[in-house]
Scaffold this motif. Structure first.
Motif, short mmCIF file in Angstrom:
data_model
loop_
_atom_site.label_atom_id
_atom_site.label_comp_id
_atom_site.label_asym_id
_atom_site.label_seq_id
_atom_site.Cartn_x
_atom_site.Cartn_y
_atom_site.Cartn_z
N ASN A 68 -28.13 62.48 92.17
CA ASN A 68 -27.87 63.87 91.82
C ASN A 68 -29.06 64.75 92.17
OD1 ASN A 68 -26.92 66.27 90.83
ND2 ASN A 68 -26.54 65.51 88.76
N LYS A 69 -29.01 65.31 93.35
CA LYS A 69 -30.11 66.13 93.85
C LYS A 69 -30.32 67.41 93.02
CE LYS A 69 -31.77 68.20 98.11
NZ LYS A 69 -31.56 68.39 99.54
N LEU A 70 -29.24 67.92 92.42
CA LEU A 70 -29.33 69.18 91.70
C LEU A 70 -30.00 69.07 90.33
CD1 LEU A 70 -25.81 70.64 92.55
CD2 LEU A 70 -28.01 71.14 93.64
N SER A 71 -30.14 67.86 89.81
CA SER A 71 -30.79 67.71 88.50
C SER A 71 -32.11 66.96 88.60
CB SER A 71 -29.85 67.02 87.51
OG SER A 71 -29.60 65.70 87.93
N ARG A 72 -32.69 66.93 89.77
CA ARG A 72 -33.99 66.27 89.94
C ARG A 72 -35.08 66.95 89.13
NH1 ARG A 72 -34.25 65.20 96.49
NH2 ARG A 72 -32.76 63.47 96.51
N TYR A 73 -34.90 68.23 88.84
CA TYR A 73 -35.91 68.97 88.09
C TYR A 73 -36.18 68.33 86.72
CZ TYR A 73 -32.06 71.02 85.42
OH TYR A 73 -30.96 71.19 84.63
N GLU A 74 -35.22 67.59 86.20
CA GLU A 74 -35.40 66.94 84.90
C GLU A 74 -36.47 65.84 84.97
OE1 GLU A 74 -31.48 65.59 83.93
OE2 GLU A 74 -30.83 67.58 83.28
N MET A 75 -36.78 65.34 86.18
CA MET A 75 -37.75 64.26 86.34
C MET A 75 -39.10 64.76 86.86
SD MET A 75 -35.38 61.27 87.96
CE MET A 75 -33.87 62.04 88.51
N ARG A 76 -39.22 66.05 87.11
CA ARG A 76 -40.43 66.58 87.77
C ARG A 76 -41.69 66.36 86.96
NH1 ARG A 76 -37.95 71.51 86.03
NH2 ARG A 76 -39.26 72.42 84.44
N ASP A 77 -41.63 66.57 85.65
CA ASP A 77 -42.84 66.40 84.83
C ASP A 77 -43.32 64.96 84.84
OD1 ASP A 77 -42.95 69.08 84.24
OD2 ASP A 77 -42.01 68.89 82.27
N ASP A 78 -42.39 64.02 84.78
CA ASP A 78 -42.77 62.60 84.81
C ASP A 78 -43.40 62.24 86.14
OD1 ASP A 78 -42.88 59.93 83.68
OD2 ASP A 78 -41.31 59.41 85.13
N ILE A 79 -42.85 62.75 87.23
CA ILE A 79 -43.41 62.46 88.56
C ILE A 79 -44.83 63.00 88.68
CG2 ILE A 79 -43.22 63.06 91.01
CD1 ILE A 79 -40.18 62.81 90.70
N VAL A 80 -45.03 64.23 88.22
CA VAL A 80 -46.35 64.85 88.34
C VAL A 80 -47.35 64.20 87.38
CG1 VAL A 80 -47.64 67.00 88.00
CG2 VAL A 80 -45.44 67.05 89.16
N ASN A 81 -46.96 64.01 86.14
CA ASN A 81 -47.90 63.51 85.12
C ASN A 81 -48.21 62.01 85.25
OD1 ASN A 81 -47.97 66.08 84.06
ND2 ASN A 81 -46.38 65.66 82.55
N SER A 82 -47.28 61.23 85.76
CA SER A 82 -47.49 59.77 85.84
C SER A 82 -48.26 59.36 87.10
CB SER A 82 -46.16 59.04 85.80
OG SER A 82 -45.43 59.30 87.00
N ASN A 83 -48.40 60.28 88.04
CA ASN A 83 -49.11 60.00 89.30
C ASN A 83 -48.48 58.85 90.10
OD1 ASN A 83 -51.12 62.03 89.01
ND2 ASN A 83 -52.19 60.70 87.55
N ILE A 84 -47.17 58.66 90.00
CA ILE A 84 -46.54 57.56 90.74
C ILE A 84 -46.53 57.78 92.24
CG2 ILE A 84 -45.08 56.83 88.82
CD1 ILE A 84 -42.74 58.25 90.13
#
Length: 155
Positions: A77-93
Motif C-alpha cells: 500500500n503505497k498510499l499509507s507508507r507515511y505511517e511508517m516514516r517515523d520508524d524508518i527515520v528514527n531506527s536508522n534502518i
C-alpha cells in the motif's frame, strides 16, 4: 473569547448540574443546599470539561497513526507508507545501505537526481483541516545512505 464558548459551557453546565445534584442527593438532604452546591460545582467543572472536549477533539483531528516498518505493507500500500516514516527515520534502518540494498528493501525511488538524492512518495495524510503530502528524502555519500529525512508539505 468568542460568543460560542459561553454557550457551549452553558450546554455542558446544565447536564453537569443535574448529574452532580443526583450524586449529592444521598449526601446532602436539604434540597436548597444541594442545589447551591451542585450549581457551584457545575460552574467549576463545566469549563474544565469544555477544555477536555476541545483537547480530545484536536487530538483526534491531528492524530496520525504510526507503525513500525514492514516491508510487505510498504510494497502493498503505497498510499499509507507515511505511517511508517517515523520508524524508518528514527531506527536508522536505511543508514549505510548501498543503492542496490535500498532498492531491495524499499523499492525504486519516485524521483532521483544526479546529486545523489532519492525521493520516495509516502502518500497523503490528514493534517488538521487540510492535507499533508509526505515524502522521504534519502541522501547518498560515497555510494551509501548518509541521511534520511521526512518531508511534510501541508496544504
Amino acid at each position: 473569547m468568542s460568543t460560542e464558548v459561553p454557550i457551549i459551557i452553558l450546554l455542558i453546565l446544565i447536564p453537569t448540574f443535574f448529574f452532580i445534584r443526583w450524586i449529592l442527593k444521598k449526601r446532602i438532604t436539604d434540597s436548597s443546599k444541594r442545589n447551591i452546591s451542585s450549581f457551584l460545582l457545575s460552574l467549576i467543572i463545566s469549563p474544565i470539561l469544555y477544555l477536555v472536549f476541545i483537547f480530545l477533539f484536536f487530538s483526534y483531528l491531528f492524530h496520525e497513526p504510526q507503525k513500525d516498518f514492514n516491508q510487505d505493507k510498504w510494497f502493498a500500500n503505497k498510499l499509507s507508507r507515511y505511517e511508517m516514516r517515523d520508524d524508518i527515520v528514527n531506527s536508522n534502518i536505511l543508514k549505510s545501505k548501498t543503492k542496490q540494498e535500498l532498492i531491495q528493501l524499499i523499492g525504486k525511488p519516485d524521483i532521483k537526481d544526479s546529486t545523489n538524492i532519492w525521493i520516495y512518495d509516502l502518500g497523503t495524510s490528514g493534517a488538521g483541516l487540510g492535507w499533508q503530502f509526505n515524502s522521504l528524502k534519502i541522501t547518498f555519500k560515497n555510494r551509501e545512505v548518509s541521511d534520511v529525512k521526512k518531508i511534510e508539505l501541508r496544504h
